[in-house]
Design an enzyme around this catalytic site. Structure first.
Site, PDB file in Angstrom:
ATOM      1  N   SER A 147      -7.652   3.860   1.245  1.00  0.00           N
ATOM      2  CA  SER A 147      -8.396   4.864   1.949  1.00  0.00           C
ATOM      3  C   SER A 147      -8.892   6.145   1.303  1.00  0.00           C
ATOM      4  O   SER A 147      -9.718   6.854   1.645  1.00  0.00           O
ATOM      5  CB  SER A 147      -7.494   5.291   3.415  1.00  0.00           C
ATOM      6  OG  SER A 147      -6.329   5.959   2.664  1.00  0.00           O
ATOM      7  N   SER A 179      -3.567   3.011  -0.768  1.00  0.00           N
ATOM      8  CA  SER A 179      -4.675   3.913  -0.484  1.00  0.00           C
ATOM      9  C   SER A 179      -4.784   4.681  -1.918  1.00  0.00           C
ATOM     10  O   SER A 179      -6.090   5.379  -2.102  1.00  0.00           O
ATOM     11  CB  SER A 179      -4.251   4.990   0.600  1.00  0.00           C
ATOM     12  OG  SER A 179      -4.933   4.185   1.709  1.00  0.00           O
ATOM     13  N   LYS A 235      -7.174  15.385  -0.507  1.00  0.00           N
ATOM     14  CA  LYS A 235      -7.328  14.493   0.577  1.00  0.00           C
ATOM     15  C   LYS A 235      -7.313  14.860   2.027  1.00  0.00           C
ATOM     16  O   LYS A 235      -6.472  15.763   2.242  1.00  0.00           O
ATOM     17  CB  LYS A 235      -6.548  13.014   0.491  1.00  0.00           C
ATOM     18  CG  LYS A 235      -6.732  12.059   1.735  1.00  0.00           C
ATOM     19  CD  LYS A 235      -5.900  10.639   1.210  1.00  0.00           C
ATOM     20  CE  LYS A 235      -5.916   9.724   2.135  1.00  0.00           C
ATOM     21  NZ  LYS A 235      -5.317   8.517   2.210  1.00  0.00           N
TER      22      LYS A 235
HETATM   23  N1  GLN Z   1      -5.478  -0.646   3.484  1.00  0.00           N
HETATM   24  C1  GLN Z   1      -4.376   0.024   3.567  1.00  0.00           C
HETATM   25  C2  GLN Z   1      -4.303   0.216   5.204  1.00  0.00           C
HETATM   26  O1  GLN Z   1      -5.505   0.193   5.838  1.00  0.00           O
HETATM   27  C3  GLN Z   1      -4.141   1.397   3.162  1.00  0.00           C
HETATM   28  C4  GLN Z   1      -3.439   2.532   3.821  1.00  0.00           C
HETATM   29  C5  GLN Z   1      -2.948   3.504   3.204  1.00  0.00           C
HETATM   30  O2  GLN Z   1      -2.390   3.442   2.037  1.00  0.00           O
HETATM   31  N2  GLN Z   1      -3.052   4.860   3.812  1.00  0.00           N
HETATM   32  O3  GLN Z   1      -3.479   0.427   5.856  1.00  0.00           O
END
Ligand code: GLN
Length: 473
Positions: free
Chosen positions: A153, A177, A78
């Site tokens: 994400s 995420s 990532k």
């Molecule tokens: N949907 C979550 C957010 O927008 C996911 C974040 C994550 O796990 N990096 O904060």
């Protein structure tokens, strides 16, 4: 079967038996990236030369009898995770030219085993999002249907694994995420317990929730990767000093008699997709066939997890992102004054969602509002943790859907931040409580879209989650 379609375990065995080389395996992945990335947009940076060089070295390791579990196996990282001498943008233009000077600890460990990095993959900028549409490098498309989101994400990570561009991916989960895109793309993703893996070298989002973990095709593969990543790191004071189990050793052990909790709040949510509920409920019945006992439980504070999350996370986000000012890292927009440089660099370098979080977080942390928002959210966070502690005295694991719906259309929720935040409803609670969760494929909808089952456990119960995951998959 093409080499890039192998599981990690199969790839390991093939390399060991000299059925193919790491260079051949790496070339198969690079070919797939070449063919598919223009449609899927999973990779931001493809590091072909580095990968082939690392593969050659891995083949030498294997030839001289030094093969480890991850030697010669190609993976994606990532883009919010630092890899030495490689561009690491976090999917935001403010870091468009940022070359990380050191590797994240988890990457260093994998590289010491002779891992092969194919490149850096797309995500919502700095991890902010659930659809991968908040990336300044364009959205990632779902390999099962290119008109749908991959989830976020870590959309690039999940899509790169689901589409066989790599054997596995290393991603980050602050509030879903890893699990959420794994669910939407039909692969396996583990959010480890907070403190299990080092966060050193991961671009910080919300430091009290951030975790780093694997996305792969099977629980067995996840076990192998987690064992390589986990452990105490003197560079991250929140890592816990407990031994790292041989996660793969007990995968076949009997799970009959296990008490499996089904929290009713996770099935009663308004707006839940009917097909998703049916598929997940059907999957849960499989536990009975394995001799487990299903127990209905209640987690009454679940409904506060998303509101609590969206106070705590923007607050910590806003503070962590303060370092990105156009002076210390990345791209600088010139202006006549110092303040102008900050303002211009941040205005051009951050997408909308990042700006929204900085504003909400700065507000929630400001002197007059700190007690009303941040402190109160921390108190409710404790209640959410206590909900889990109480339930884990009755049951061994909890099973729920990972997402209330399968992959949605690109653009469907991108102009409605609240609708996007609500996608986190089932993945947020574990994040707020710091417990582990794994998402596994639970079947496909009639339209062919994957649906995920989430299994959660007590802190540091990854071994059990992987065993249950392995047997239920
Ligand atoms: N949907 C979550 C957010 O927008 C996911 C974040 C994550 O796990 N990096 O904060």
């Amino acid at each position: 079967m093409n080499l890039n379609e192998l599981t990690l375990k199969q790839a390991y065995e093939g390399l060991k038996e000299k059925k193919f080389s790491s260079v051949e395996l790496t070339q198969a992945c690079l070919k797939r990236i070449e063919e598919r990335n223009k449609d899927i947009n999973a990779f931001i940076t493809v590091a072909s030369e580095v990968a082939l060089e690392q593969a050659k070295r891995a083949d030498e390791m294997i030839a001289s009898g030094q093969q480890k579990m991850l030697t010669g196996i190609p993976y994606s990282v990532k883009d919010a995770i630092c890899v030495e001498d490689m561009r690491s943008t976090g999917s935001a233009k403010i870091l468009d030219n940022y070359i990380a000077p050191y590797p994240a600890t988890v990457i260093k460990k994998i590289q010491e085993q002779g891992g092969v990095i194919l490149g850096k993959v797309n995500c919502d900028a700095f991890g902010h999002g659930a659809s991968n549409e908040n990336s300044m490098y364009g959205p990632v498309k779902n390999p099962h249907d290119l008109s749908k989101v991959a989830g976020g994400s870590s959309g690039g990570s999940a899509a790169s694994v689901a589409d066989h561009m790599c054997i596995y991916g290393i991603a980050e989960d602050t509030g879903g995420s890893i699990r959420f895109p794994a669910s939407l793309c039909g692969v396996v993703g583990l959010r480890p317990s907070y403190g299990r893996n080092s966060r050193y070298g991961i671009m910080p989002m919300a430091s009290s929730l951030d975790t780093v973990g694997p996305i792969a095709k099977t629980s067995e593969d996840i076990a192998i990767i987690l064992e390589a990543m986990a452990g105490k790191d003197e560079k991250d004071g929140t890592t816990v000093d407990v031994p790292v189990p041989h996660y793969g050793e007990h995968l076949e052990e009997d799970i009959s008699g296990l008490r499996v909790g089904v929290p009713k709040e996770y099935f009663e949510m308004a707006g839940m997709d009917e097909e998703t509920r049916v598929l997940v409920e059907k999957k849960i019945q499989q536990f009975k066939e394995l001799g487990c006992e299903l127990v209905e439980v209640s987690l009454p504070y679940t409904k506060y997890a998303v509101p609590v999350y969206y106070i705590l996370v923007p607050s910590e986000d806003s503070s962590n992102l303060g370092r990105l000012d156009g002076i210390r890292y990345g791209v600088r927009e010139e202006a006549d004054t110092l303040l102008g440089i900050y303002a211009q660099s941040r205005a051009k370098g951050f997408p909308e969602e990042v700006k929204r979080r900085i504003m909400i977080g700065t507000y929630a942390l400001s002197a007059g509002y700190y007690d009303a928002y941040y402190r109160k959210a921390q108190k409710v966070r404790t209640l959410i943790s206590q909900d889990f502690e109480r339930v884990f005295r009755e049951v061994d694991v909890l099973v729920t859907p990972t997402s209330p719906f399968p992959a949605f259309d690109l653009g469907e929720k991108s102009s409605d931040p609240l609708a996007m935040y609500l996608a986190d409803i089932f993945v947020g609670p574990a994040a707020v409580a710091g417990i582990p969760g794994i998402s596994l494929p639970a079947g496909n909808t009639t339209a062919g879209l994957p649906v995920g089952l989430q299994i959660m456990g007590k802190r540091m119960s990854e071994e059990l989650l992987l065993r249950v995951g392995h047997q239920i998959q």
